[in-house]
Design a protein around this motif. Structure first.
Motif, mmCIF file in Angstrom:
data_model
loop_
_atom_site.group_PDB
_atom_site.id
_atom_site.type_symbol
_atom_site.label_atom_id
_atom_site.label_comp_id
_atom_site.label_asym_id
_atom_site.label_seq_id
_atom_site.Cartn_x
_atom_site.Cartn_y
_atom_site.Cartn_z
ATOM 1 N N CYS A 24 0.846 -1.203 0.000
ATOM 2 C CA CYS A 24 0.000 0.000 0.000
ATOM 3 C C CYS A 24 0.878 1.248 0.000
ATOM 4 O O CYS A 24 0.579 2.222 -0.702
ATOM 5 N N GLU A 25 1.921 1.216 0.773
ATOM 6 C CA GLU A 25 2.873 2.334 0.844
ATOM 7 C C GLU A 25 3.495 2.597 -0.526
ATOM 8 O O GLU A 25 3.558 3.733 -0.999
ATOM 9 N N GLN A 26 3.934 1.526 -1.192
ATOM 10 C CA GLN A 26 4.532 1.662 -2.520
ATOM 11 C C GLN A 26 3.520 2.197 -3.523
ATOM 12 O O GLN A 26 3.848 3.049 -4.356
ATOM 13 N N CYS A 27 2.294 1.709 -3.437
ATOM 14 C CA CYS A 27 1.234 2.181 -4.321
ATOM 15 C C CYS A 27 1.003 3.674 -4.118
ATOM 16 O O CYS A 27 0.920 4.437 -5.087
ATOM 17 N N PHE A 28 0.880 4.069 -2.856
ATOM 18 C CA PHE A 28 0.653 5.484 -2.562
ATOM 19 C C PHE A 28 1.789 6.334 -3.133
ATOM 20 O O PHE A 28 1.547 7.365 -3.773
ATOM 21 N N ASP A 29 3.023 5.907 -2.921
ATOM 22 C CA ASP A 29 4.174 6.663 -3.416
ATOM 23 C C ASP A 29 4.144 6.807 -4.936
ATOM 24 O O ASP A 29 4.457 7.879 -5.471
ATOM 25 N N LEU A 30 3.752 5.742 -5.630
ATOM 26 C CA LEU A 30 3.654 5.809 -7.098
ATOM 27 C C LEU A 30 2.591 6.804 -7.542
ATOM 28 O O LEU A 30 2.826 7.628 -8.431
ATOM 29 N N PHE A 31 1.413 6.728 -6.918
ATOM 30 C CA PHE A 31 0.333 7.656 -7.285
ATOM 31 C C PHE A 31 0.702 9.091 -6.910
ATOM 32 O O PHE A 31 0.446 10.015 -7.679
ATOM 33 N N ASP A 32 1.299 9.267 -5.752
ATOM 34 C CA ASP A 32 1.716 10.603 -5.317
ATOM 35 C C ASP A 32 2.716 11.182 -6.305
ATOM 36 O O ASP A 32 2.570 12.317 -6.767
ATOM 37 N N GLY A 33 3.722 10.401 -6.666
ATOM 38 C CA GLY A 33 4.739 10.873 -7.596
ATOM 39 C C GLY A 33 4.196 11.143 -8.986
ATOM 40 O O GLY A 33 4.474 12.179 -9.588
ATOM 41 N N ALA A 34 3.381 10.211 -9.492
ATOM 42 C CA ALA A 34 2.839 10.363 -10.846
ATOM 43 C C ALA A 34 1.944 11.582 -10.951
ATOM 44 O O ALA A 34 2.058 12.375 -11.894
ATOM 45 N N PHE A 35 1.065 11.778 -9.983
ATOM 46 C CA PHE A 35 0.153 12.914 -10.064
ATOM 47 C C PHE A 35 0.844 14.208 -9.676
ATOM 48 O O PHE A 35 0.387 15.285 -10.048
ATOM 49 N N GLY A 36 1.964 14.101 -8.965
ATOM 50 C CA GLY A 36 2.777 15.280 -8.699
ATOM 51 C C GLY A 36 3.419 15.803 -9.972
ATOM 52 O O GLY A 36 3.594 17.008 -10.148
ATOM 53 N N LEU A 37 3.762 14.888 -10.880
ATOM 54 C CA LEU A 37 4.325 15.291 -12.168
ATOM 55 C C LEU A 37 3.268 15.915 -13.069
ATOM 56 O O LEU A 37 3.556 16.841 -13.832
ATOM 57 N N ILE A 38 2.051 15.407 -12.996
ATOM 58 C CA ILE A 38 0.959 15.915 -13.828
ATOM 59 C C ILE A 38 0.470 17.265 -13.321
ATOM 60 O O ILE A 38 0.218 18.177 -14.106
ATOM 61 N N ASP A 39 0.327 17.382 -12.016
ATOM 62 C CA ASP A 39 -0.197 18.607 -11.409
ATOM 63 C C ASP A 39 0.827 19.153 -10.421
ATOM 64 O O ASP A 39 0.912 18.684 -9.285
ATOM 65 N N LYS A 40 1.609 20.115 -10.857
ATOM 66 C CA LYS A 40 2.691 20.664 -10.024
ATOM 67 C C LYS A 40 2.172 21.374 -8.777
ATOM 68 O O LYS A 40 2.906 21.580 -7.828
ATOM 69 N N LYS A 41 0.890 21.742 -8.763
ATOM 70 C CA LYS A 41 0.317 22.439 -7.606
ATOM 71 C C LYS A 41 -0.163 21.472 -6.521
ATOM 72 O O LYS A 41 -0.449 21.884 -5.405
ATOM 73 N N LYS A 42 -0.251 20.175 -6.860
ATOM 74 C CA LYS A 42 -0.731 19.186 -5.897
ATOM 75 C C LYS A 42 0.284 19.058 -4.767
ATOM 76 O O LYS A 42 1.461 18.891 -5.004
ATOM 77 N N PRO A 43 -0.179 19.144 -3.532
ATOM 78 C CA PRO A 43 0.755 19.003 -2.405
ATOM 79 C C PRO A 43 1.387 17.613 -2.377
ATOM 80 O O PRO A 43 0.722 16.616 -2.640
ATOM 81 N N LYS A 44 2.676 17.578 -2.080
ATOM 82 C CA LYS A 44 3.384 16.310 -1.964
ATOM 83 C C LYS A 44 2.778 15.519 -0.793
ATOM 84 O O LYS A 44 2.340 16.077 0.191
ATOM 85 N N GLY A 45 2.730 14.192 -0.960
ATOM 86 C CA GLY A 45 2.179 13.355 0.092
ATOM 87 C C GLY A 45 0.676 13.224 0.032
ATOM 88 O O GLY A 45 0.035 12.878 1.029
ATOM 89 N N THR A 46 0.093 13.473 -1.138
ATOM 90 C CA THR A 46 -1.353 13.342 -1.322
ATOM 91 C C THR A 46 -1.632 12.667 -2.663
ATOM 92 O O THR A 46 -0.795 12.692 -3.565
ATOM 93 N N ILE A 47 -2.810 12.087 -2.759
ATOM 94 C CA ILE A 47 -3.293 11.602 -4.054
ATOM 95 C C ILE A 47 -4.695 12.146 -4.257
ATOM 96 O O ILE A 47 -5.431 12.367 -3.292
ATOM 97 N N PRO A 48 -5.055 12.410 -5.509
ATOM 98 C CA PRO A 48 -6.414 12.917 -5.782
ATOM 99 C C PRO A 48 -7.472 11.876 -5.388
ATOM 100 O O PRO A 48 -7.312 10.689 -5.639
ATOM 101 N N THR A 49 -8.545 12.334 -4.770
ATOM 102 C CA THR A 49 -9.606 11.406 -4.364
ATOM 103 C C THR A 49 -10.200 10.688 -5.575
ATOM 104 O O THR A 49 -10.622 9.542 -5.448
ATOM 105 N N GLU A 50 -10.188 11.340 -6.724
ATOM 106 C CA GLU A 50 -10.724 10.694 -7.921
ATOM 107 C C GLU A 50 -9.890 9.483 -8.339
ATOM 108 O O GLU A 50 -10.333 8.665 -9.133
ATOM 109 N N GLN A 51 -8.670 9.360 -7.804
ATOM 110 C CA GLN A 51 -7.811 8.222 -8.106
ATOM 111 C C GLN A 51 -7.798 7.170 -6.992
ATOM 112 O O GLN A 51 -7.105 6.158 -7.094
ATOM 113 N N LEU A 52 -8.557 7.404 -5.924
ATOM 114 C CA LEU A 52 -8.570 6.472 -4.804
ATOM 115 C C LEU A 52 -9.016 5.080 -5.248
ATOM 116 O O LEU A 52 -8.398 4.073 -4.886
ATOM 117 N N GLY A 53 -10.073 5.004 -6.034
ATOM 118 C CA GLY A 53 -10.560 3.711 -6.516
ATOM 119 C C GLY A 53 -9.533 2.997 -7.375
ATOM 120 O O GLY A 53 -9.357 1.779 -7.271
#
Length: 183
Positions: A24-53
Motif C-alpha cells: 500500500c505504501e509503494q502504491c501510494f508513493d507511485l500515485f503521489d509521484g505520478a500525479f505530482g508530475l501531472i499537477d505541479k500544484k498538488k501538495p506532496k504526500g497526497t493523491i487525488p480522491t478521484e484516483q482512490l478507486g
C-alpha cells in the motif's frame, strides 16, 4: 461450516499485514509521484480522491461506486479532492483487516500459481489441515462437501474447486448458481 470460516481465514493469511501495508505504501508513493508530475500544484504526500478507486484496485481491492463515494466522503470530509498519506494508510489498514473474502481469495491464489481459478480438492484438504490447528479432519471434509457445490461439471473429474465461488458461498451460504454457459 461458518464456524470453520474464521479458522480458514486464520490458516490462510496470504501475507502478513505488514507486507500488505508495504505494498500500500509503494502504491501510494507511485500515485503521489505520478500525479505530482501531472499537477505541479498538488501538495506532496497526497493523491487525488478521484484516483482512490484506481489505487485500491491496483492493490486488488475493488469497490462499487457508492462504496467509493462513501470512502471519499469519509476520508476527505473537507472536500479538498485529496487524500493524504496517513489517511490512505489508515483506510487500507482498515480495508485489509475487514475484508475476509479478499484475504481468503488471495490465500487460495497462492495454491493456484497458473491463476486458473481452481485448486485441487487434495491441495485444499492438505492446506486446511496443515495450516490450521483448530480444524479437524471432519470439519475439512465437511468444507469439501460444501466446496463440491462450486465444482463445475467440466472440472468435476479433475477434483478441482472454483475457490472464489467457494469463498463467496462460505461468506453467504446459499447455493451458488451453476452457470454452465460461463465456462
Amino acid at each position: 461450516i461458518k464456524c470453520c470460516l474464521s479458522a480458514a481465514i486464520d490458516a490462510m493469511k496470504w501475507k502478513p499485514i505488514e507486507e500488505q501495508l508495504e505494498q500500500c505504501e509503494q502504491c501510494f508513493d507511485l500515485f503521489d509521484g505520478a500525479f505530482g508530475l501531472i499537477d505541479k500544484k498538488k501538495p506532496k504526500g497526497t493523491i487525488p480522491t478521484e484516483q482512490l478507486g484506481v489505487a485500491m484496485q491496483s492493490l486488488n481491492y475493488r469497490r462499487k461506486d457508492e462504496e467509493l463515494t462513501a470512502l471519499i466522503n469519509e476520508w476527505d470530509p473537507d472536500k479538498t479532492g485529496l487524500v493524504g498519506h496517513d489517511d490512505f494508510m489508515k483506510l487500507m489498514t482498515r480495508t485489509i483487516e475487514e475484508d475476509p473474502e479478499h484475504q481468503l481469495t488471495m490465500a487460495f491464489r497462492t495454491f493456484d500459481p497458473e491463476c486458473t481459478g481452481y485448486m485441487s480438492a487434495e491441495v485444499f484438504r492438505d492446506a486446511m489441515l496443515s495450516m490450521s490447528d483448530s480444524l479437524s479432519e471432519e470439519e475439512v471434509e465437511e468444507m469439501l462437501k460444501e466446496a463440491d457445490l462450486c465444482t463445475h461439471p467440466s472440472h468435476a473429474d479433475l477434483g478441482e474447486i472454483d475457490y472464489e465461488c467457494w469463498i463467496a458461498y462460505m461468506l453467504n451460504p446459499s447455493p451458488p448458481p451453476k452457470e454452465e454457459d460461463d465456462y
